[in-house]
Design an enzyme around this catalytic site. Structure first.
Site, PDB file in Angstrom:
ATOM      1  CG  ASP A  61      -1.724   1.258   1.372  1.00  0.00           C
ATOM      2  OD1 ASP A  61      -2.819   1.288   0.787  1.00  0.00           O
ATOM      3  OD2 ASP A  61      -1.281   2.212   2.048  1.00  0.00           O
ATOM      4  CE1 TYR A  66       0.531   8.249   2.727  1.00  0.00           C
ATOM      5  CE2 TYR A  66       0.956   6.041   1.952  1.00  0.00           C
ATOM      6  CZ  TYR A  66       0.158   6.917   2.620  1.00  0.00           C
ATOM      7  OH  TYR A  66      -1.012   6.483   3.192  1.00  0.00           O
TER       8      TYR A  66
END
Length: 320
Positions: A61, A66
């Site tokens: 994931d 990010y």
């Protein structure tokens, strides 16, 4: 780049062993990669991915933001793309990413790209490029966007499914009304969740928790898989140097911590393992999304998939 060889489906397998509940596959744990390429350098991230897949892990994931608060937001996807290319591993993993929460240029962390159809299409193309693939197994709407009708958001994702660029659609950080309105058009839900429960009304800003009402909806909705992120509360269950967030400072926390310590002591395992096993044994099962920085931490988490929680242990945890 790899083409999808088959449609991936989540199979959380549960089997009874006497009066105990057992989870039979490491694949029910999802590896979160928020810090890959930033606080966890590429070599260490490659090591974690090697260990995870080497022990049967499948679902990885990430998100297109990010970790933008300490980098650009490209890092995690770039590392995963480099890893599966180097290992020839794309067809051995299920890859999930999220769009919608990437900060806009010049804005703050709360100024996100959102979920307008054109934004979704562009964001997915950028993610595919960074991930070095031409499809993702799951793509999540990362947050709620009140400025865009849910129908428009889902329509954009469905266009990407029809084009073969997304296999399945997920919602993350949503409320119950959005989940209901999405109906059978989504097959994944990812919310903040752990054994300790925040006080009523506690706000995690853009993050949304899995509420009992949402869990009941999932239980009654075939084909919907629910995931819980931040299940170990950044190490607060086992590390004295990690304090609980103020959201958990209420009387119910102490009784739950006492039950957790008792069950862990009885079973001779860590509190983290009990939390993960409890999530997997819940009704509905909640697939943990674990974030680790070392292979030792990963091994501790994966061991939870073999942990048997007896009915007595489950009653103790629930009674608290």
């Amino acid at each position: 780049m790899s083409r999808p060889g088959r449609a991936w489906k989540t199979r959380t397998r549960r089997r009874n062993a006497g009066r105990a509940h057992r989870i039979g596959r490491v694949a029910v744990i999802c590896l979160g990669t928020m810090n890959f390429g930033t606080t966890l350098d590429r070599a260490a991230a490659f090591g974690v991915l090697d260990a995870f897949t080497g022990q049967g892990g499948e679902l990885v994931d990430t998100a297109n933001c990010y970790a933008s608060w300490i980098g650009t937001g490209d890092e995690s996807e770039l590392v995963i793309g480099a890893w599966h290319r180097a290992r020839g591993a794309r067809d051995r993993i299920r890859l999930a990413t999220k769009v919608g929460a990437r900060p806009v240029p010049g804005g703050g962390l709360m100024d996100c790209e959102g979920l307008a159809p054109a934004t979704i299409r562009s964001a997915v193309e950028d993610s595919l490029r960074r991930l070095d693939t031409d499809y993702v197994d799951v793509c999540f709407a990362h947050l709620m966007d009140p400025a865009v009708p849910l129908e428009d958001t889902l329509g954009a994702f469905e266009e990407l499914v029809a084009a073969g660029k997304v296999r399945e659609i997920g919602l993350s950080n949503q409320d119950l009304d959005s989940l209901r309105r999405a109906g059978g058009r989504v097959s994944w839900l990812q919310q903040r969740y752990s054994y300790l429960q925040p006080m009523p009304g506690a706000s995690f800003a853009l993050q949304k928790t899995l509420t009992p009402e949402m869990a009941a909806y999932v239980r009654d909705t075939p084909g919907l898989t629910v995931q819980g992120y931040s299940p170990l509360l950044s190490g607060a269950y086992t590390r004295p140097d990690r304090e609980l967030w103020p959201h958990y400072h209420h009387p119910g926390t102490e009784s739950r911590l006492a039950a957790l310590r008792k069950v862990a002591g009885d079973a001779g395992v860590t509190e983290n393992q009990v939390v993960l096993a409890w999530m997997l044994a819940s009704t509905p099962p909640v697939q943990p999304v674990i974030g680790v920085s070392t292979q030792a931490q990963l091994a501790d988490c994966l061991a939870a998939t073999e942990l048997v929680l007896s009915d007595e242990h489950l009653r103790c945890l629930e009674a608290a």
